[in-house]
Design a protein around this motif. Structure first.
Motif, PDB file in Angstrom:
ATOM      1  N   ARG A 237      33.048  31.906  42.845  1.00  0.00           N
ATOM      2  CA  ARG A 237      32.281  31.004  41.961  1.00  0.00           C
ATOM      3  C   ARG A 237      32.938  30.855  40.594  1.00  0.00           C
ATOM      4  N   SER A 238      33.720  31.843  40.183  1.00  0.00           N
ATOM      5  CA  SER A 238      34.324  31.741  38.854  1.00  0.00           C
ATOM      6  C   SER A 238      35.587  30.878  38.875  1.00  0.00           C
ATOM      7  N   ARG A 239      36.059  30.494  40.045  1.00  0.00           N
ATOM      8  CA  ARG A 239      37.250  29.622  40.121  1.00  0.00           C
ATOM      9  C   ARG A 239      36.968  28.306  40.840  1.00  0.00           C
ATOM     10  N   GLY A 240      36.093  28.344  41.846  1.00  0.00           N
ATOM     11  CA  GLY A 240      35.822  27.140  42.636  1.00  0.00           C
ATOM     12  C   GLY A 240      35.184  26.054  41.778  1.00  0.00           C
ATOM     13  N   THR A 241      35.519  24.800  42.057  1.00  0.00           N
ATOM     14  CA  THR A 241      35.045  23.683  41.226  1.00  0.00           C
ATOM     15  C   THR A 241      34.152  22.730  42.018  1.00  0.00           C
ATOM     16  N   LEU A 242      33.358  21.979  41.261  1.00  0.00           N
ATOM     17  CA  LEU A 242      32.479  20.971  41.861  1.00  0.00           C
ATOM     18  C   LEU A 242      33.307  19.927  42.622  1.00  0.00           C
ATOM     19  N   GLY A 243      34.339  19.384  41.947  1.00  0.00           N
ATOM     20  CA  GLY A 243      35.167  18.349  42.603  1.00  0.00           C
ATOM     21  C   GLY A 243      35.808  18.887  43.869  1.00  0.00           C
ATOM     22  N   GLY A 244      36.262  20.145  43.813  1.00  0.00           N
ATOM     23  CA  GLY A 244      36.902  20.743  44.990  1.00  0.00           C
ATOM     24  C   GLY A 244      35.923  20.894  46.136  1.00  0.00           C
ATOM     25  N   SER A 245      34.702  21.306  45.826  1.00  0.00           N
ATOM     26  CA  SER A 245      33.703  21.473  46.883  1.00  0.00           C
ATOM     27  C   SER A 245      33.374  20.130  47.521  1.00  0.00           C
ATOM     28  N   LEU A 246      33.220  19.082  46.706  1.00  0.00           N
ATOM     29  CA  LEU A 246      32.871  17.772  47.265  1.00  0.00           C
ATOM     30  C   LEU A 246      34.039  17.198  48.071  1.00  0.00           C
ATOM     31  N   ALA A 247      35.258  17.323  47.540  1.00  0.00           N
ATOM     32  CA  ALA A 247      36.427  16.780  48.259  1.00  0.00           C
ATOM     33  C   ALA A 247      36.678  17.551  49.550  1.00  0.00           C
ATOM     34  N   ASN A 248      36.388  18.842  49.531  1.00  0.00           N
ATOM     35  CA  ASN A 248      36.616  19.678  50.713  1.00  0.00           C
ATOM     36  C   ASN A 248      35.643  19.307  51.844  1.00  0.00           C
TER      37      ASN A 248
ATOM     38  N   ILE B 135      45.348  20.443  43.632  1.00  0.00           N
ATOM     39  CA  ILE B 135      44.736  21.761  43.717  1.00  0.00           C
ATOM     40  C   ILE B 135      43.906  21.966  42.456  1.00  0.00           C
ATOM     41  N   ALA B 136      42.650  22.416  42.651  1.00  0.00           N
ATOM     42  CA  ALA B 136      41.762  22.659  41.495  1.00  0.00           C
ATOM     43  C   ALA B 136      41.532  24.162  41.405  1.00  0.00           C
ATOM     44  N   GLY B 137      40.429  24.674  41.980  1.00  0.00           N
ATOM     45  CA  GLY B 137      40.194  26.128  41.935  1.00  0.00           C
ATOM     46  C   GLY B 137      41.015  26.894  42.962  1.00  0.00           C
ATOM     47  N   GLY B 138      41.485  26.194  43.989  1.00  0.00           N
ATOM     48  CA  GLY B 138      42.316  26.819  45.024  1.00  0.00           C
ATOM     49  C   GLY B 138      41.541  27.679  46.005  1.00  0.00           C
ATOM     50  N   GLN B 139      40.197  27.717  45.884  1.00  0.00           N
ATOM     51  CA  GLN B 139      39.422  28.670  46.685  1.00  0.00           C
ATOM     52  C   GLN B 139      39.281  28.252  48.147  1.00  0.00           C
ATOM     53  N   SER B 140      39.474  26.987  48.455  1.00  0.00           N
ATOM     54  CA  SER B 140      39.511  26.550  49.852  1.00  0.00           C
ATOM     55  C   SER B 140      40.940  26.229  50.255  1.00  0.00           C
ATOM     56  N   LEU B 141      41.658  25.549  49.357  1.00  0.00           N
ATOM     57  CA  LEU B 141      43.006  25.082  49.712  1.00  0.00           C
ATOM     58  C   LEU B 141      43.969  26.235  49.964  1.00  0.00           C
ATOM     59  N   VAL B 142      43.936  27.248  49.120  1.00  0.00           N
ATOM     60  CA  VAL B 142      44.908  28.342  49.286  1.00  0.00           C
ATOM     61  C   VAL B 142      44.628  29.103  50.588  1.00  0.00           C
ATOM     62  N   ALA B 143      43.335  29.285  50.900  1.00  0.00           N
ATOM     63  CA  ALA B 143      43.008  29.951  52.169  1.00  0.00           C
ATOM     64  C   ALA B 143      43.527  29.114  53.333  1.00  0.00           C
ATOM     65  N   SER B 144      43.359  27.812  53.238  1.00  0.00           N
ATOM     66  CA  SER B 144      43.793  26.941  54.327  1.00  0.00           C
ATOM     67  C   SER B 144      45.330  26.902  54.444  1.00  0.00           C
ATOM     68  N   LEU B 145      46.033  26.999  53.305  1.00  0.00           N
ATOM     69  CA  LEU B 145      47.502  27.083  53.353  1.00  0.00           C
ATOM     70  C   LEU B 145      47.930  28.427  53.962  1.00  0.00           C
ATOM     71  N   ASN B 146      47.243  29.492  53.550  1.00  0.00           N
ATOM     72  CA  ASN B 146      47.586  30.817  54.073  1.00  0.00           C
ATOM     73  C   ASN B 146      47.437  30.879  55.586  1.00  0.00           C
TER      74      ASN B 146
END
Ligand code: FAD
Length: 275
Positions: free
Chosen positions: A106-117, A30-41
């Motif tokens: 944008r203040s939490r989401g990361t480059l690596g997270g966006s590419l991996a997502n 988990i990096a910024g959690g901006q996609s992963l946490v929504a998907s877990l929820n």
């Protein structure tokens, strides 16, 4: 799979690899959690272990080296928008970042997270393809560099192995005279794009990468060939019929997406030529 049972904060990259290995197939970073946490929820993901990589210094930093701008995987979208090195050497990313979601994301989401997502409507994957970037990934077995054009394999699917972490991205530096442009069409500011286009013009010609038109970002190869051999924009727009095969979904029909793709091609080519 079990639902989330654990959270572990990685103290080093080796620690992160050990944690991933300890629950292979059941653990994710988990990096910024901006996609992963929504998907877990939403119960779209069910992971047994979240390995938090946010505090690893090896994944941070923005700097010029060997003809590339190296961007650490933890570079946040807000940093892409404001960092002077990004603005100078890869203005495409500085233009793209403000188009992503809203300020809080944008203040939490990361480059690596966006590419991996690998969301097919995301801006940064398409930018990396247009720029000819390389993605550096590492596992306990070693490091490899994956060209952006072969990293994105399909809907939310990449060339990353389960045990691998994105470390950084190497982006070629903009040369004098190069032009970078990104345009997208959304219903509301902050929404994912219905269709978007990232364009780069250099001495090697133009590279045009669409997002929101397929299950992954798409290089408009036929249109690029026409433009790079002196053909007209009208002919390049016609070639999009062969380059893009969008599907209809509740947001837009395939035909509407084709229409928007043509509109964006004309706008981006005007900007690339005039700016
Ligand atoms: P996380 O949520 O932490 O992780 C996402 C995935 O990437 C997970 O599978 C995780 O395991 C993996 N991952 C994270 N870092 C690494 C790494 N270094 N190595 C390997 N795997 C890794 N994005 C857009 O591009 N455009 C938009 O318009 C947009 N709109 C949004 C609107 C909303 C309401 C929300 C909630 C999100 C939106 N996003 C949008 C997504 C946002 O940009 C995310 O921040 C980004 O996609 C994921 O980054 P993250 O650091 O938060 O990753």
């Amino acid at each position: 799979k079990a639902s989330v049972a654990g959270y572990a904060r990685a103290q080093s990259l080796d620690h992160a690899f050990n944690l991933l290995h300890s629950a292979l197939g059941e653990a994710v970073v988990i990096a910024g959690g901006q996609s992963l946490v929504a998907s877990l929820n939403l119960r779209l993901s069910e992971e047994a272990l979240l390995v938090d990589i946010r505090h690893l210094p090896e994944l941070r930093g923005i700097g010029v080296r060997d003809g590339f701008l190296r961007l650490g995987a933890l570079t946040r979208h807000v940093e892409l928008a404001s960092d002077p090195l990004v603005g100078e050497h890869v203005p495409l990313l500085a233009q793209a970042a403000p188009l992503i979601a809203h300020a809080a994301i944008r203040s939490r989401g990361t480059l690596g997270g966006s590419l991996a997502n690998a969301d097919p409507a995301a801006e940064l994957p398409a930018c990396m393809i247009a720029l000819g970037a390389e993605i550096l990934v590492r596992s306990a077995q070693g490091e490899r560099r994956i060209p952006a054009h072969s990293f994105f394999e399909g809907l939310f699917t990449t060339a990353l192995e389960e045990s691998e972490i994105i470390i950084a991205v190497d982006v070629p530096l903009k040369a004098a005279g190069d032009q970078h442009v990104i345009q997208e069409l959304t219903r509301r500011s902050g929404d994912y794009a219905i269709v978007g286009l990232a364009g780069v013009k250099s001495v090697n010609g133009v590279r045009l990468a669409y997002f929101g038109v397929s299950d992954k970002p798409v290089l408009a190869a036929g249109a690029m060939d026409i433009l790079n051999s002196g053909g007209s924009i009208d002919d390049a727009v016609a070639a999009l019929r062969g380059d893009l095969d969008p599907e209809s979904d509740p947001h837009a029909s395939a035909e509407y997406r084709r229409h928007l793709a043509a509109v964006l091609m004309r706008r981006v080519m005007v900007d690339l030529t005039n700016s």
